[in-house]
Design a protein around this motif. Structure first.
Motif, mmCIF file in Angstrom:
data_model
loop_
_atom_site.group_PDB
_atom_site.id
_atom_site.type_symbol
_atom_site.label_atom_id
_atom_site.label_comp_id
_atom_site.label_asym_id
_atom_site.label_seq_id
_atom_site.Cartn_x
_atom_site.Cartn_y
_atom_site.Cartn_z
ATOM 1 N N THR A 19 -2.452 10.803 1.411
ATOM 2 C CA THR A 19 -1.577 10.217 2.290
ATOM 3 C C THR A 19 -0.374 10.883 2.761
ATOM 4 O O THR A 19 -0.126 10.911 3.955
ATOM 5 N N ALA A 20 0.383 10.844 1.800
ATOM 6 C CA ALA A 20 1.918 11.538 2.098
ATOM 7 C C ALA A 20 1.596 13.042 2.423
ATOM 8 O O ALA A 20 2.611 13.231 3.516
ATOM 9 N N GLU A 21 0.771 13.962 2.128
ATOM 10 C CA GLU A 21 0.658 15.210 2.796
ATOM 11 C C GLU A 21 0.151 15.125 4.190
ATOM 12 O O GLU A 21 0.640 15.957 4.795
ATOM 13 N N THR A 22 -0.719 14.237 4.444
ATOM 14 C CA THR A 22 -1.200 14.212 5.701
ATOM 15 C C THR A 22 -0.303 13.717 6.829
ATOM 16 O O THR A 22 -0.242 14.442 7.674
ATOM 17 N N LEU A 23 0.839 13.023 6.352
ATOM 18 C CA LEU A 23 1.744 12.468 7.255
ATOM 19 C C LEU A 23 3.097 13.297 7.106
ATOM 20 O O LEU A 23 3.580 13.430 8.269
ATOM 21 N N SER A 24 3.291 13.999 6.088
ATOM 22 C CA SER A 24 4.603 14.683 6.167
ATOM 23 C C SER A 24 4.640 16.041 5.449
ATOM 24 O O SER A 24 5.459 16.436 5.282
ATOM 25 N N GLY A 25 3.500 16.509 4.842
ATOM 26 C CA GLY A 25 3.454 17.592 4.049
ATOM 27 C C GLY A 25 3.402 18.937 5.079
ATOM 28 O O GLY A 25 3.018 18.965 6.241
ATOM 29 N N THR A 26 3.807 20.240 4.383
ATOM 30 C CA THR A 26 3.398 21.334 5.089
ATOM 31 C C THR A 26 2.427 22.231 4.218
ATOM 32 O O THR A 26 1.652 23.088 4.923
ATOM 33 N N PHE A 27 2.191 21.922 2.875
ATOM 34 C CA PHE A 27 1.233 22.356 2.145
ATOM 35 C C PHE A 27 0.590 21.129 1.283
ATOM 36 O O PHE A 27 1.170 20.087 1.251
ATOM 37 N N GLY A 28 -0.368 21.501 0.716
ATOM 38 C CA GLY A 28 -1.110 20.490 0.015
ATOM 39 C C GLY A 28 -2.517 20.266 0.420
ATOM 40 O O GLY A 28 -2.966 20.724 1.632
ATOM 41 N N ILE A 29 -3.348 19.783 -0.221
ATOM 42 C CA ILE A 29 -4.837 19.632 0.129
ATOM 43 C C ILE A 29 -4.868 18.580 1.240
ATOM 44 O O ILE A 29 -5.902 18.510 1.908
ATOM 45 N N GLY A 30 -4.039 17.625 1.184
ATOM 46 C CA GLY A 30 -4.123 16.550 2.100
ATOM 47 C C GLY A 30 -3.633 17.101 3.608
ATOM 48 O O GLY A 30 -4.235 16.710 4.457
ATOM 49 N N PHE A 67 7.565 10.891 -5.176
ATOM 50 C CA PHE A 67 7.833 9.548 -5.325
ATOM 51 C C PHE A 67 6.621 8.738 -4.991
ATOM 52 O O PHE A 67 6.229 7.728 -5.803
ATOM 53 N N VAL A 68 5.679 9.094 -3.888
ATOM 54 C CA VAL A 68 4.569 8.255 -3.507
ATOM 55 C C VAL A 68 3.562 8.644 -4.765
ATOM 56 O O VAL A 68 3.001 7.537 -5.033
ATOM 57 N N THR A 69 3.239 9.683 -5.122
ATOM 58 C CA THR A 69 2.284 9.768 -6.563
ATOM 59 C C THR A 69 3.046 9.063 -7.606
ATOM 60 O O THR A 69 1.906 8.451 -8.342
ATOM 61 N N PHE A 70 4.214 9.045 -7.919
ATOM 62 C CA PHE A 70 4.773 8.373 -8.947
ATOM 63 C C PHE A 70 4.470 6.813 -8.714
ATOM 64 O O PHE A 70 4.166 6.145 -9.634
ATOM 65 N N ILE A 71 4.664 6.255 -7.484
ATOM 66 C CA ILE A 71 4.531 4.799 -7.348
ATOM 67 C C ILE A 71 3.070 4.485 -7.847
ATOM 68 O O ILE A 71 2.718 3.417 -8.103
ATOM 69 N N GLY A 72 1.968 5.764 -7.115
ATOM 70 C CA GLY A 72 0.700 5.107 -7.498
ATOM 71 C C GLY A 72 0.290 4.973 -8.903
ATOM 72 O O GLY A 72 -0.583 4.270 -9.212
ATOM 73 N N ALA A 73 0.983 5.715 -9.740
ATOM 74 C CA ALA A 73 0.530 5.478 -11.184
ATOM 75 C C ALA A 73 1.395 4.585 -11.893
ATOM 76 O O ALA A 73 1.081 3.973 -13.098
ATOM 77 N N PRO A 107 0.885 -1.016 -0.223
ATOM 78 C CA PRO A 107 -0.050 -0.101 -0.129
ATOM 79 C C PRO A 107 0.983 1.238 -0.061
ATOM 80 O O PRO A 107 1.865 1.260 0.521
ATOM 81 N N LEU A 108 0.304 2.266 -0.736
ATOM 82 C CA LEU A 108 1.047 3.457 -0.635
ATOM 83 C C LEU A 108 1.504 3.996 0.693
ATOM 84 O O LEU A 108 2.822 4.800 0.759
ATOM 85 N N LEU A 109 0.509 3.768 1.590
ATOM 86 C CA LEU A 109 0.935 4.351 2.969
ATOM 87 C C LEU A 109 2.159 3.731 3.464
ATOM 88 O O LEU A 109 3.077 4.418 4.205
ATOM 89 N N ALA A 110 2.321 2.558 3.043
ATOM 90 C CA ALA A 110 3.850 1.822 3.721
ATOM 91 C C ALA A 110 4.968 2.213 2.994
ATOM 92 O O ALA A 110 6.011 2.105 3.851
ATOM 93 N N TYR A 111 4.774 3.096 2.121
ATOM 94 C CA TYR A 111 6.166 3.467 1.413
ATOM 95 C C TYR A 111 6.525 4.931 2.209
ATOM 96 O O TYR A 111 7.581 5.286 1.991
ATOM 97 N N VAL A 112 5.557 5.626 2.713
ATOM 98 C CA VAL A 112 6.005 7.111 3.237
ATOM 99 C C VAL A 112 7.165 6.864 4.392
ATOM 100 O O VAL A 112 7.902 7.830 4.144
ATOM 101 N N PRO A 113 7.283 5.977 5.241
ATOM 102 C CA PRO A 113 8.187 5.963 5.969
ATOM 103 C C PRO A 113 9.627 6.029 5.491
ATOM 104 O O PRO A 113 10.577 6.558 5.713
ATOM 105 N N ILE A 114 9.678 5.008 4.427
ATOM 106 C CA ILE A 114 10.997 4.734 3.811
ATOM 107 C C ILE A 114 11.595 5.941 2.783
ATOM 108 O O ILE A 114 12.452 6.353 2.866
ATOM 109 N N VAL A 115 10.363 6.324 2.227
ATOM 110 C CA VAL A 115 10.867 7.768 1.350
ATOM 111 C C VAL A 115 11.082 9.037 2.116
ATOM 112 O O VAL A 115 11.867 9.755 1.702
ATOM 113 N N ALA A 116 10.584 8.877 3.246
ATOM 114 C CA ALA A 116 10.964 9.963 4.196
ATOM 115 C C ALA A 116 12.335 9.984 4.602
ATOM 116 O O ALA A 116 12.845 10.927 4.609
ATOM 117 N N ILE A 117 12.924 8.621 4.777
ATOM 118 C CA ILE A 117 14.240 8.523 5.111
ATOM 119 C C ILE A 117 15.282 8.664 3.668
ATOM 120 O O ILE A 117 16.191 9.356 3.797
#
Lengths: 249, 256
Positions: free
Chosen positions: B197-208, B128-134, B107-117
């Motif tokens: 999902t990614a903006e919810t967890l680690s963003g500062t801007f964005g609709i998420g 990267f998360v949006t890229f993987i989704g498509a 799931p895309l959510l599971a990518y978030v911690p690794i890509v953050a590193i």
């Protein structure tokens, strides 16, 4: 007669099984040959070997003909590109030959005239009847100025009248341009109407190829089929017996 | 007449939905769902009218749009040629799918911690998360499309002495345009889910981030605004693709 293709001892194996074995075959200049036989004996496979599309065979094919001379190929299911209109489908062959755009326009018009389809340039294959699609496929193939045309049951999906018209068109074009034809058909009437020789590929353990000369004079073939003369019946019976013995192997 | 009927049916359906929502809030339904803190549709609409005058709201939209668009373009530029090559060559297919089949179900959510590193900044990791989704829908659809190319069309090019490049330009690419479209349509939806999902967890801007921040600051009207904004953005993304399909790409969807 000048031979264009000579095949000696042609065999085709799939896995451990031979589809056909030890086939000798000759295609001469300006000749029309019909290949018949039960389903599954390898007619289409033999055709693809002869036109150079299948290089995985045993035996010898003379002169690397298909590398030297242009050929035409119309597969069993239509080979028109659905996203290209009639003009663009015929143009495809000229694009592959790197012909200039201005020349392509002239050639396409010429070919459409030959197959009696002027005015359909902007239509797409989905807009065409079965007979029209076959005409476009023929025009596409003629664009390569073929020495031999390989046709795999080209008229099988057409109704009787359309098939008859296409047979006449093919004969007219062959007479005008002078190419040879190697055609697969299940239709005995069609084979007699158009071919000079009829080859019957039998099934069983490695195929046999029987050759029947069409003794009906060329100009009388369509006439003979209408009148069901003794000559026509004789040829039909010979074919029917050969087909029956093929099926019983 | 038929189109008018369809519009009426759709508007009626939306009206029923809004009325049901309004009534559930008005009557303060608590069982089985708790509507106590849910704002009514009228409150959401009023709040939305104010947001439409707020430049920050549009900045959030544009940031998410940029991330999704970048991810999709990258997915097409990498997934499409890779899919074509995997469809042509079985060795490339086996190499590619050995790896992708492991990562595809994640799931895309599971990518978030690794890509953050992995990525230095937040922006790279979200894209990267949006890229993987498509990427995966595009890759799979293109490979499947390549497998469906009829051999007889390949023969036509070969018999006329066409080379690989001729096959690529005149057959492969036009034939699999419809598969690419399908993959992109699915990928757009997945990219939007990914970006939120990614903006919810680690963003500062964005609709998420806007939506999640609204929840954390108890601005529940804005939570709904964020949700519906995402829905509208996703709808228009798909609409643009459908318009492309019926106009520029129309011929590639013709059948025999």
């Amino acid at each position: 007669m000048t031979s264009l293709i000579i095949g000696n001892n042609l065999s085709k194996k799939i896995g451990d099984r031979y589809i056909f074995k030890g086939i000798d075959i000759e295609i001469n200049r300006k000749e029309i040959i019909a290949l018949m036989g039960p389903s599954g004996v390898g007619k289409s496979t033999l055709l693809r070997i002869l036109c150079g599309l299948d290089k995985n065979y045993e035996g010898k094919l003379s002169n690397n003909f298909v590398k030297k001379y242009p050929i035409g190929y119309v597969p069993q299911e239509l080979s028109l590109f659905p996203w290209r209109n009639v003009r663009q489908n015929i143009e495809l062959v000229f694009e592959l030959r790197k012909v200039k755009k201005s020349q392509r326009v002239i050639e396409v018009k010429r070919l459409l005239e030959k197959v009696e389809l002027l005015g359909t340039e902007l239509l797409y294959p989905e807009d065409l009847s079965g007979g029209m699609k076959q005409r476009v496929a023929l025009a596409q193939v003629l664009g390569n100025d073929p020495e031999i045309m390989f046709l795999d049951e080209p008229f099988s999906a057409l109704d009787l009248q359309s098939r008859y018209n296409m047979q006449k068109l093919l004969l007219r074009l062959q007479n005008e341009i002078g190419f040879s034809v190697f055609i697969i058909t299940h239709d005995i009437t069609e084979a007699i109407n158009i071919s000079d020789r009829i080859l019957i590929l039998s099934g069983g353990l490695g195929g046999q190829l029987k050759i029947i000369e069409n003794t009906i004079p060329k100009l009388k073939r369509f006439e003979e089929s209408k009148h069901s003369s003794s000559l026509y019946k004789q040829v039909s019976m010979e074919l029917y017996n050969s087909m029956s013995s093929s099926n019983s192997l | 007449m038929r189109n008018f009927r369809i519009i009426i049916i759709r508007l009626s359906s939306i009206s029923i939905f809004l009325s049901a929502w309004h009534l559930l809030v008005y009557f303060n339904i608590k069982d089985p769902l708790y509507f106590n803190n849910i704002p009514s549709p009228i409150k959401v609409i009023d709040s939305w009218k104010d947001e439409l005058l707020n430049p920050i709201y549009f900045k959030n939209i544009s940031v998410s749009l940029y991330r999704v668009l970048t991810g999709i373009i990258l997915a097409i530029f990498i997934g499409f040629p890779l899919g074509v090559l995997a469809g042509i060559n079985k060795y490339i297919y086996n190499c590619v799918f050995a790896v992708t089949e492991i990562f595809r179900p994640i799931p895309l959510l599971a990518y978030v911690p690794i890509v953050a590193i992995l990525f230095h900044g937040v922006e790279g990791s979200i894209i990267f998360v949006t890229f993987i989704g498509a990427f995966f829908p595009i890759l799979v659809n293109v490979v499947e499309g390549m497998g469906k190319i009829p051999k007889r069309l390949v023969y036509i090019i070969e018999v006329n002495n066409g080379r690989f490049f001729d096959k690529l330009i005149k057959l492969y690419i036009p034939y699999i345009t419809s598969a690419l479209y399908t993959g992109t349509l699915v990928g757009v939806g997945a990219s939007w889910m990914g970006v939120i999902t990614a903006e919810t967890l680690s963003g500062t801007f964005g609709i998420g981030y806007y939506t999640w921040n609204a929840y954390q600051t108890f601005q529940y009207e804005k939570v709904f605004i964020g949700m519906f904004t995402i829905g509208i953005l996703g709808f228009f993304s798909s609409l643009i693709l459908r318009i492309l399909k019926s106009t520029i790409l129309k011929d590639f969807f013709r059948v025999m």
